[in-house]
Enzyme design. Structure first.
Site, PDB file in Angstrom:
ATOM      1  N   LYS A  80      41.803  55.469  58.297  1.00 24.66           N
ATOM      2  CA  LYS A  80      42.905  54.647  57.807  1.00 24.66           C
ATOM      3  C   LYS A  80      43.788  54.331  59.005  1.00 24.66           C
ATOM      4  CE  LYS A  80      44.167  53.269  53.686  1.00 24.66           C
ATOM      5  NZ  LYS A  80      43.293  52.871  52.584  1.00 24.66           N
ATOM      6  N   GLY A 182      45.978  44.350  36.590  1.00 26.32           N
ATOM      7  CA  GLY A 182      46.104  43.536  37.805  1.00 26.32           C
ATOM      8  C   GLY A 182      44.718  43.089  38.244  1.00 26.32           C
ATOM      9  N   VAL A 184      41.953  44.643  39.503  1.00 31.73           N
ATOM     10  CA  VAL A 184      40.782  45.349  38.980  1.00 31.73           C
ATOM     11  C   VAL A 184      40.833  45.425  37.454  1.00 31.73           C
ATOM     12  CG1 VAL A 184      39.402  47.443  39.074  1.00 31.73           C
ATOM     13  CG2 VAL A 184      40.672  46.739  41.084  1.00 31.73           C
TER      14      VAL A 184
HETATM   15  P1  NAD Z   1      47.115  45.420  41.373  1.00 36.55           P
HETATM   16  O1  NAD Z   1      48.432  45.635  42.040  1.00 36.55           O
HETATM   17  O2  NAD Z   1      46.508  44.071  41.372  1.00 36.55           O
HETATM   18  O3  NAD Z   1      47.169  45.912  39.852  1.00 36.55           O
HETATM   19  C1  NAD Z   1      47.940  46.982  39.409  1.00 36.55           C
HETATM   20  C2  NAD Z   1      48.575  46.547  38.103  1.00 36.55           C
HETATM   21  O4  NAD Z   1      49.237  47.666  37.537  1.00 36.55           O
HETATM   22  C3  NAD Z   1      49.623  45.443  38.269  1.00 36.55           C
HETATM   23  O5  NAD Z   1      49.340  44.407  37.351  1.00 36.55           O
HETATM   24  C4  NAD Z   1      50.936  46.138  37.951  1.00 36.55           C
HETATM   25  O6  NAD Z   1      51.880  45.272  37.336  1.00 36.55           O
HETATM   26  C5  NAD Z   1      50.473  47.223  37.003  1.00 36.55           C
HETATM   27  N1  NAD Z   1      51.350  48.394  36.922  1.00 36.55           N
HETATM   28  C6  NAD Z   1      52.061  49.004  37.887  1.00 36.55           C
HETATM   29  N2  NAD Z   1      52.706  50.076  37.381  1.00 36.55           N
HETATM   30  C7  NAD Z   1      52.377  50.150  36.080  1.00 36.55           C
HETATM   31  C8  NAD Z   1      52.710  51.033  35.051  1.00 36.55           C
HETATM   32  N3  NAD Z   1      53.524  52.080  35.243  1.00 36.55           N
HETATM   33  N4  NAD Z   1      52.183  50.813  33.811  1.00 36.55           N
HETATM   34  C9  NAD Z   1      51.361  49.770  33.594  1.00 36.55           C
HETATM   35  N5  NAD Z   1      51.021  48.884  34.552  1.00 36.55           N
HETATM   36  C10 NAD Z   1      51.513  49.076  35.776  1.00 36.55           C
HETATM   37  O7  NAD Z   1      46.128  46.471  42.056  1.00 36.55           O
HETATM   38  P2  NAD Z   1      44.542  46.518  41.929  1.00 36.55           P
HETATM   39  O8  NAD Z   1      43.948  45.950  43.167  1.00 36.55           O
HETATM   40  O9  NAD Z   1      44.121  46.030  40.604  1.00 36.55           O
HETATM   41  O10 NAD Z   1      44.310  48.097  42.016  1.00 36.55           O
HETATM   42  C11 NAD Z   1      44.606  48.936  40.898  1.00 36.55           C
HETATM   43  C12 NAD Z   1      44.361  50.374  41.293  1.00 36.55           C
HETATM   44  O11 NAD Z   1      43.001  50.537  41.669  1.00 36.55           O
HETATM   45  C13 NAD Z   1      45.172  50.869  42.490  1.00 36.55           C
HETATM   46  O12 NAD Z   1      45.449  52.244  42.308  1.00 36.55           O
HETATM   47  C14 NAD Z   1      44.227  50.695  43.649  1.00 36.55           C
HETATM   48  O13 NAD Z   1      44.529  51.590  44.711  1.00 36.55           O
HETATM   49  C15 NAD Z   1      42.909  51.043  42.998  1.00 36.55           C
HETATM   50  N6  NAD Z   1      41.734  50.464  43.640  1.00 36.55           N
HETATM   51  C16 NAD Z   1      41.629  49.135  43.791  1.00 36.55           C
HETATM   52  C17 NAD Z   1      40.496  48.595  44.382  1.00 36.55           C
HETATM   53  C18 NAD Z   1      40.314  47.107  44.532  1.00 36.55           C
HETATM   54  O14 NAD Z   1      39.167  46.670  44.759  1.00 36.55           O
HETATM   55  N7  NAD Z   1      41.347  46.305  44.391  1.00 36.55           N
HETATM   56  C19 NAD Z   1      39.459  49.443  44.822  1.00 36.55           C
HETATM   57  C20 NAD Z   1      39.593  50.825  44.630  1.00 36.55           C
HETATM   58  C21 NAD Z   1      40.739  51.320  44.036  1.00 36.55           C
END
Ligand code: NAD
Length: 348
Positions: A80, A182, A184
């Site tokens: 990282k 969001g 994912v």
């Molecule tokens: P994102 O920011 O697009 O989506 C997160 C969503 O959660 C947002 O819509 C936000 O409004 C919502 N949110 C935040 N706090 C909340 C709460 N307390 N209650 C309900 N909703 C809430 O992020 P993402 O890219 O979709 O990633 C989601 C998770 O998956 C993260 O933890 C990220 O680290 C993990 N992740 C993502 C990927 C990827 O490919 N994007 C890969 C591995 C892990």
């Protein structure tokens, strides 16, 4: 800060620091483990109050990357990087070129990708200096948005755990509560809806919850108590630490399986899920689809091969559940054990 003490606490091998006076670059590359191959992991560029906070942030996340790559059979270690965002105005292109030179000087030992505060454009600038970068534009051999691949992997993990725990081959009529729709979460809802699952969603952004309602007929659940929804599967897809002292006793599901990183507030919460008879899909195993996608850039990107690999997350989750049952142990411990076995068997 006692650097070596901190490295010991996080079980670390290497920390690399670079200061570049001309551009104001202050960057940290943390390589947790490189036994399986060059370390791969995202680069953050955000303001930090202290150097300690920046170093800790770099080290905190890379360990998870080591385990994620190991359990997924990806030939990479965990790394990282952090760029301490300069205060005031700065030349962003020059800053990322200097960072790219830092990576070039590390000789491919660490390969970077997008993370908080960095973009595809930043990765393109890094690429002008070094090839040790992923997440570049598709036309330059990049892999594009990883979220659909992460979501596909989570869906496959859910299918495996549903088969294992509920003895069912399909998801028709299954009730899944998704916390966070969001990038994912949205794609996960799409996958699950296509397979006939019934969805309950909650998101702090009402527009995102409404979109899932409109497109996938999802019920919009209560934000504060989505984890207590009566359902077959609870899918944490928002922030970390969703599984904690408050939420676990309230869970009303058979399976927890979602995309969020660091879902267990502490390791003991994996034990708590086990005690409650809830089957947990360890986060770094089930959400590895995005990493599989980005890692494919290093070898030469092939979308079909990535899809096939991501589909294999079914087998990874099955193996974890099966070994956990045999050993009468929680799944998070078994996942760690499998990853550690792979790391130990790698040539040093
Ligand atoms: P994102 O920011 O697009 O989506 C997160 C969503 O959660 C947002 O819509 C936000 O409004 C919502 N949110 C935040 N706090 C909340 C709460 N307390 N209650 C309900 N909703 C809430 O992020 P993402 O890219 O979709 O990633 C989601 C998770 O998956 C993260 O933890 C990220 O680290 C993990 N992740 C993502 C990927 C990827 O490919 N994007 C890969 C591995 C892990």
């Amino acid at each position: 800060m006692q650097i070596f003490e901190a490295m010991e606490a996080y079980d670390y091998g290497e920390l690399h620091l670079r200061r570049d006076a001309a551009t104001g670059l202050r960057a940290i590359v943390a390589v947790h483990d490189a036994r399986l191959g060059p370390a791969l992991g995202g680069c953050r560029c955000i303001p930090y109050d202290t150097e300690e906070a920046a170093i800790t942030d770099a080290m905190r996340l890379a360990r998870g990357m080591t385990y994620k790559a190991a359990i997924s059979g990806i030939p990479h270690g965990g790394g990282k990087s952090v760029i301490m965002r300069p205060e005031g105005a700065f030349d962003r292109a020059a800053l990322f070129r200097a960072f790219g030179q830092f990576l070039e000087d590390l000789g491919g030992h660490y390969i970077t990708a997008e993370d908080s505060g960095t973009s595809v454009e930043d990765m393109e600038i890094i690429r002008s200096v070094t090839k040790n970068v992923t997440g570049v534009k598709k036309e330059n051999g990049g892999s594009g948005d990883p979220s659909p691949f992460t979501a596909l992997g989570v869906r496959r993990g859910i299918e495996a755990l549903v088969k294992f725990k509920l003895g069912r081959d399909d998801l028709e009529g299954l009730r899944v509560a998704v916390q966070g729709v969001g990038h994912v979460g949205y794609h996960l809802c799409k996958e699950l809806h296509a397979l006939g699952a019934n969805l309950v969603v909650a998101d702090i952004d009402p527009l995102k919850a409404e979109r899932a309602q409109r497109e996938f007929g999802a019920e919009v659940g209560d934000l504060a108590s989505i984890f207590a929804t009566e359902c077959d599967v609870f899918a944490p897809c928002a922030l970390g630490s969703a599984l904690n002292d408050e939420t676990i006793p309230a869970l009303n599901c058979s399976i927890v399986a979602g995309a969020a990183n660091n879902q267990l507030a502490q390791p003991k919460h994996g034990d708590d899920l086990y005690q409650r008879g809830i089957l947990y899909g360890p986060d770094y195993a089930i959400n590895a689809g995005g990493l599989m996608n980005v890692a494919a850039e290093v070898a030469g990107y092939d979308a079909d091969a990535v899809t096939e690999r991501v589909m294999g997350i079914y087998d990874i989750l099955w193996e974890i559940a099966d070994r956990a049952k045999g050993a009468m142990q929680p799944t998070h411990l078994i996942a760690d054990m499998i990853a550690q076995e792979r790391l130990a068997s790698a040539a040093r």
